[in-house]
Design an enzyme around this catalytic site. Structure first.
Site, PDB file in Angstrom:
ATOM      1  CB  SER A 554      23.801   2.262   5.576  1.00 44.40           C
ATOM      2  OG  SER A 554      23.399   2.731   4.382  1.00 44.40           O
ATOM      3  CG  ASP A 640      17.169   5.999   1.729  1.00 42.82           C
ATOM      4  OD1 ASP A 640      18.401   6.311   0.767  1.00 42.82           O
ATOM      5  OD2 ASP A 640      17.691   4.934   2.895  1.00 42.82           O
ATOM      6  CG  HIS A 675      20.550   6.821   3.630  1.00 45.65           C
ATOM      7  ND1 HIS A 675      20.332   5.120   3.170  1.00 45.65           N
ATOM      8  CD2 HIS A 675      22.420   6.233   4.542  1.00 45.65           C
ATOM      9  CE1 HIS A 675      21.705   4.404   3.724  1.00 45.65           C
ATOM     10  NE2 HIS A 675      22.615   5.401   3.978  1.00 45.65           N
TER      11      HIS A 675
END
Length: 702
Positions: A554, A640, A675
């Site tokens: 991320s 995501d 995600h």
């Protein structure tokens, strides 16, 4: 590299130049076409993805499989090791709440948690006494992706509010379950944030609705038995730069509406005595002022950075007049002692703080003001403060672990100061603490600061520069990566790796200033700190340049991209999971879910030429250059909403175009997840095994 011989040709993304001019600067993006125009709808129905984009992503997955084909057996071995360290039929220690105690358990071979309750003083080890409220494995049947948001019982314990996401897009559907019969009511609440707050009478609840751009912008009041279309709008946040959530108090006297971005807070309160009233503002938002609230009977306890309290303080205010003008210090600000969170109970105030990089739990007697700490002596460790589900209690719950010590769960009596060990994490395949070493070292940074680095390795690992290393980093949003027990990384340590966590700027490991010095115009400190950690590990012979696999996800994936551009020669490979690498384009697109709320973290390149320049100077996608990159593994999720799938796809396309080396650039897109990757506990282990197999392969340890 010889370890990647005989690969088929890599996919070549066609170039479709798209120009964008901002602040008099024109950029050309050859791979902008990978961003689906219908991304909002696609998150809810992945089948409508543009066929050309799908074909390209599937070609990348095919190439990735070819590059990793020789690791198939290793992946199976790693998965078996990791699975063998998990107690498959594990059960939590239930938390007491009224006439019941609530907990979770797993079944052997099961992917999803099962939620249960027992009589308040019952024996949770007695399986016959468990009333199963929600069987996650049953709910997940037939679904490629399934993630539960838990179940929350109403005050009379007759019904449970539960939620699920079956796309990976983080649009949760809420259902109401009759806890006596196990049947769901007809109510279906869609496009929510995943939870809600029951009203005390159990006949209604409040929830957050996600809008078409995936932003939690509205709070609704749902009356059980009515359709969602009849729900009453309680509050709408019109500024797209703010997140919003809703929750209840332990005393059931207020519904909290929490509105915030990364540096500014605002609370509104709804008294449960009048559910139809307008929520009342506590203290209006002031840029840079943060505060959070918890109940305290006739007072609120408020954690805040007001009045220059950079590392935060705790104040109190009357319930009848909680505005800032009435805030009175209870726990004053102490520079270098960062207060992370707080809770209050009938007789005690509790908070978690970090000092000198280590956490401790503080207890204050509300009547006498006497304070004491719960702390531990290891060089690096992690504490988790769970608190209690009831207000009138002297007993709270916390967890403790270190990189070598399995997690331990304690009940703690705040009045008698007695500690009761409830559970120690079991490692069925065995774990000898004495076989491993955990250390906290400090790497000198380029500007005189020191960067904490947590290490784990086997005692017999040679520290002469020959050991490979996996160096993990994050460094954003003030998030601190804990030095906690992680059974997965033992598979690397057992193969001679040094496992390291770099606690770089952008987190709050060394206080709030550590965070502020790694954001906005100072963001590059984060990347330099990570390189400094690698330099130190090389200099001290824990490992050596060219033996360090860097890993981050991320915002940590942005870190990977930036460091790959800055110092590719120092690393043997990069693993970037759902990497936020197309920073400039994303921050210029205010329709994306997280863009306006993220401007206080990165800058607003739409309005500010200066902030445009900051981001353009380090954005990994923008700064890919003609240089020999080492092997890179990028991982994305099709649905995501946080780091959209096209970020790693575009990054890989540009890397493959510009690299002057021969090392493979790999992209793996999970076509059934978002995600967090796979949601099942063993499915997630398969993903970790894949990433570790890549690290082991590039380290020559297969």
């Amino acid at each position: 590299m010889s370890i990647f011989n005989s690969l088929p040709p890599a996919p070549i993304a066609p170039k479709k130049p798209k120009q964008d001019t901002r602040h008099g600067i024109t950029r050309t993006d050859d791979y902008a076409w990978l961003r689906a125009d219908n991304w909002q709808a696609m998150f809810k129905d992945p089948s409508i993805l543009d066929p050309e984009i799908r074909t390209h992503l599937e070609a990348e997955n095919t190439y990735m499989k070819a590059a990793m084909a020789d690791t198939a057996e290793l992946q199976k071995v790693l998965f078996a090791e990791m699975k063998g360290r998990i107690k498959e039929d594990d059960s939590s220690v239930p938390v007491k709440d009224g006439p019941f105690a609530y907990g979770t358990f797993y079944v052997t071979g099961g992917e999803q948690p099962h939620y249960f309750r027992i009589p308040r003083d019952g024996d949770h080890k007695d399986e016959a006494s468990r009333q199963v409220l929600l069987d996650g494995d049953k709910e997940a049947e037939g679904k490629a992706y399934f993630r539960l948001a838990g179940i929350d019982s109403s005050n009379d314990h007759s019904h449970g509010l539960w939620g699920y996401d079956d796309k990976g897009s983080e649009y949760f559907t809420l259902r109401i379950r009759n806890l006596e019969t196990g049947e769901d009511l007809a109510d279906i609440i869609e496009n929510t944030g995943g939870g809600g707050a029951w009203a005390p009478d159990g006949k209604s609840f409040f929830y957050t609705l996600q809008d078409e751009n995936h932003r939690p912008s509205k709070i609704y009041h749902h009356i059980v038995g009515q359709p969602q279309s009849a729900d009453r709008l309680v509050f709408e946040e019109e500024d797209p730069g703010f997140f919003m959530g809703v929750g209840g108090s332990l005393l059931d006297d207020f519904i909290y509406i929490d509105i915030h971005d990364h540096e500014t807070s605002e609370y509104r309160l709804l008294s449960t005595k009048d559910l139809l009233a307008e929520p009342q503002l506590v203290t209006e938002r002031v840029e840079g002022l943060e505060y959070s609230m918890t109940e305290g009977g006739d007072v609120f306890y408020i954690l805040t950075n007001a009045d220059g309290a950079g590392d935060f303080k705790i104040v109190e205010a009357p319930v009848t007049a909680p505005g800032r003008e009435n805030w009175k210090d209870v726990v004053p600000h102490t520079p270098g002692k960062l207060i992370l969170s707080h809770m209050a109970y009938a007789r005690h105030l509790v908070w978690l703080e970090r000092k000198d990089g280590l956490p401790q739990i503080m207890i204050r007697d509300r009547a006498t003001g006497e304070e004491h700490a719960i702390a531990f002596a290891e060089e690096a460790y992690s504490l988790g403060l769970q608190g209690a589900a009831e207000y009138d209690t002297d007993v709270i719950r916390f967890s403790y672990s270190s990189m070598t010590t399995p997690s331990q769960l304690f009940d703690y009596n705040m009045a008698t100061r007695e500690r009761s060990l409830l559970k120690t994490q079991q490692v069925p395949s065995g774990h000898n603490i004495d076989d491993y070493v955990t250390r906290r070292v400090f790497a000198p940074a380029w500007d005189g600061e020191t960067v904490p680095v947590t290490l784990l390795y086997r005692k017999d690992t040679p520290l002469d520069g020959s050991a490979p290393c996996l160096l993990y980093g994050y460094g954003a949003y003030g998030i601190t990566i804990p030095a906690s027990f992680n059974t997965n990384c033992l598979s690397l340590a057992d193969r001679g790796f040094v496992y390291a966590i770099a606690h770089i700027r952008g987190g709050k490991d060394k206080g709030f200033a550590w965070y502020e010095n790694g954001k906005m115009e100072q963001k590059t400190n984060t990347f330099k700190d990570f390189v400094s950690a690698a330099d130190y590990l090389h200099e001290q012979k824990f490992t050596a340049y060219g033996k360090i696999v860097a890993e981050g996800g991320s915002a940590g994936g942005m870190l990977m991209g930036a460091v790959a551009n800055m110092a590719p020669e120092k690393f043997s490979a990069f693993i970037a999971a759902v990497p936020f690498v197309d920073v400039l384009n994303t921050m210029l697109d205010d329709t994306l879910p997280l863009t306006p709320p993220e401007w206080p973290e990165w800058g607003n390149p739409i309005d500010s030429t200066e902030e445009y320049g900051w981001i353009a100077s380090y954005s990994p996608y923008e700064n890919v250059g003609a240089k020999p990159y080492p092997p890179i593994l990028a991982l994305g999720g099709l649905t995501d909403p946080r780091v959209t799938y096209w970020e790693p796809a575009k990054w890989v396309a540009r890397l493959r175009e510009l690299t002057t080396g021969t090392a493979p650039i790999l992209l793996r897109t999970n076509m059934d997840a978002g995600h967090g990757g796979a949601a099942g506990r063993f499915q997630r282990l398969e993903e970790v095994a894949f990433e570790y197999a890549f690290a082991i392969k590039v380290a020559g340890k297969m």
